[in-house]
Scaffold this motif. Structure first.
Motif, PDB file in Angstrom:
ATOM      1  N   UNK A  56      -2.288  79.484-101.935  1.00 32.11           N
ATOM      2  CA  UNK A  56      -2.232  79.431-100.473  1.00 32.11           C
ATOM      3  C   UNK A  56      -3.283  78.477 -99.922  1.00 32.11           C
ATOM      4  N   UNK A  57      -4.402  78.352-100.615  1.00 28.89           N
ATOM      5  CA  UNK A  57      -5.402  77.362-100.215  1.00 28.89           C
ATOM      6  C   UNK A  57      -4.819  75.954-100.299  1.00 28.89           C
ATOM      7  N   UNK A  58      -4.151  75.658-101.402  1.00 32.42           N
ATOM      8  CA  UNK A  58      -3.548  74.335-101.572  1.00 32.42           C
ATOM      9  C   UNK A  58      -2.452  74.105-100.545  1.00 32.42           C
TER      10      UNK A  58
ATOM     11  N   UNK B 101     -10.579  84.453-104.716  1.00 29.96           N
ATOM     12  CA  UNK B 101      -9.621  85.302-105.423  1.00 29.96           C
ATOM     13  C   UNK B 101      -8.508  84.464-106.025  1.00 29.96           C
ATOM     14  N   UNK B 102      -8.101  84.802-107.224  1.00 28.31           N
ATOM     15  CA  UNK B 102      -7.093  84.004-107.934  1.00 28.31           C
ATOM     16  C   UNK B 102      -5.765  83.943-107.189  1.00 28.31           C
ATOM     17  N   UNK B 103      -5.436  85.012-106.442  1.00 23.93           N
ATOM     18  CA  UNK B 103      -4.170  85.021-105.710  1.00 23.93           C
ATOM     19  C   UNK B 103      -4.196  84.081-104.510  1.00 23.93           C
TER      20      UNK B 103
ATOM     21  N   UNK C 164     -19.264  86.186-101.481  1.00 19.33           N
ATOM     22  CA  UNK C 164     -18.756  84.817-101.569  1.00 19.33           C
ATOM     23  C   UNK C 164     -17.235  84.792-101.550  1.00 19.33           C
ATOM     24  N   UNK C 165     -16.619  85.742-102.245  1.00 17.16           N
ATOM     25  CA  UNK C 165     -15.162  85.802-102.267  1.00 17.16           C
ATOM     26  C   UNK C 165     -14.595  86.081-100.881  1.00 17.16           C
TER      27      UNK C 165
ATOM     28  N   UNK D 139      -4.908  86.263-100.389  1.00 14.49           N
ATOM     29  CA  UNK D 139      -5.817  86.909-101.332  1.00 14.49           C
ATOM     30  C   UNK D 139      -5.639  88.422-101.334  1.00 14.49           C
ATOM     31  N   UNK D 140      -5.284  88.979-100.172  1.00 13.88           N
ATOM     32  CA  UNK D 140      -5.097  90.422-100.073  1.00 13.88           C
ATOM     33  C   UNK D 140      -3.688  90.888-100.356  1.00 13.88           C
ATOM     34  N   UNK D 141      -2.784  89.963-100.619  1.00 10.61           N
ATOM     35  CA  UNK D 141      -1.404  90.333-100.911  1.00 10.61           C
ATOM     36  C   UNK D 141      -0.572  90.651 -99.687  1.00 10.61           C
ATOM     37  N   UNK D 142      -1.005  90.222 -98.513  1.00 13.96           N
ATOM     38  CA  UNK D 142      -0.273  90.488 -97.284  1.00 13.96           C
ATOM     39  C   UNK D 142       0.681  89.338 -96.962  1.00 13.96           C
TER      40      UNK D 142
END
Length: 218
Positions: free
Chosen positions: A126-128, A120-122, A44-45, A182-185
């Motif tokens: 970025x979603x917003x 993912x919390x990170x 799901x993530x 989410x992956x920090x990229x």
């Protein structure tokens, strides 16, 4: 212009065709996904950015035919086309009103729905950010499609077929930004591309939509 904007806002909230319909569809879609793919949190993530963006896209699509159809049916569109205000400004105000009643509620609701998909919390910020940048493009592209199909009987299906291919770049870059976040990229390139699409849509499509309306009213 301001009165036209508030008129469209009021009609959308009274009828539920913008705010209620789009937000309800978004909620239902995101809620059903875990039942369809299973409760696996990692899965799901991984799919959450794409699902949330697809849901937002389809929710915006639902109310597009209402942008000009009601005005065309009661003759208001003819009055607006012959009024001393620019028709391009009318289109821009209607597209902006559509975003306020459809796109903005999705931006507000998306973080809460992200919890259902174990986003993912990170990725939340970025979603917003991507929804704030990208959903205006969906409304303005949709207004252009609605202008092309105004006056056509049962033009809703044709509108969807016209608009969906134009939505794909915004969907791709929006979901990619969230995945990278989410992956920090680094997210600079897809975010800039998405912003460029939105700026281009806001700057150019009101003129194209106004021209299409003038042709339809002849």
């Amino acid at each position: 212009m301001i009165r036209l904007f508030w008129r469209d806002i009021t009609l959308a909230f009274r009828s539920g065709g913008g705010f209620g319909l789009g937000l309800g569809f978004f909620l239902i879609l995101v809620t059903l996904v875990p039942f369809g793919v299973g409760p696996n949190a990692e899965m799901l993530s991984a799919i959450a950015p794409g699902i949330l963006w697809v849901g937002a896209l389809l929710a915006c699509l639902l109310s597009l035919d209402r942008i000009f159809a009601l005005d065309f049916e009661d003759g208001s569109l003819d009055l607006l086309a012959t009024a001393p205000i620019p028709l391009e400004g009318v289109v821009a105000m209607k597209a902006f009103a559509h975003w306020i009643t459809t796109g903005l509620p999705l931006v507000i609701a998306a973080p809460a729905l992200g919890l259902l998909l174990h986003l993912d919390s990170a990725a939340y910020r970025w979603l917003i950010v991507t929804l704030l940048i990208g959903t205006p493009a969906l409304s303005f592209i949709g207004a252009f499609g609605a202008a092309l199909t105004v006056g056509l009987k049962r033009g809703g299906l044709l509108l969807s077929l016209l608009v969906l291919p134009l939505y794909i770049p915004t969907l791709i870059f929006g979901a990619e930004v969230v995945r990278r976040g989410a992956g920090g990229f680094l997210v600079g390139t897809p975010l800039a591309m998405q912003a460029g699409i939105t700026l281009g849509a806001v700057a150019l499509l009101p003129f194209a939509a106004a021209a299409a309306i003038r042709v339809a009213l002849r």
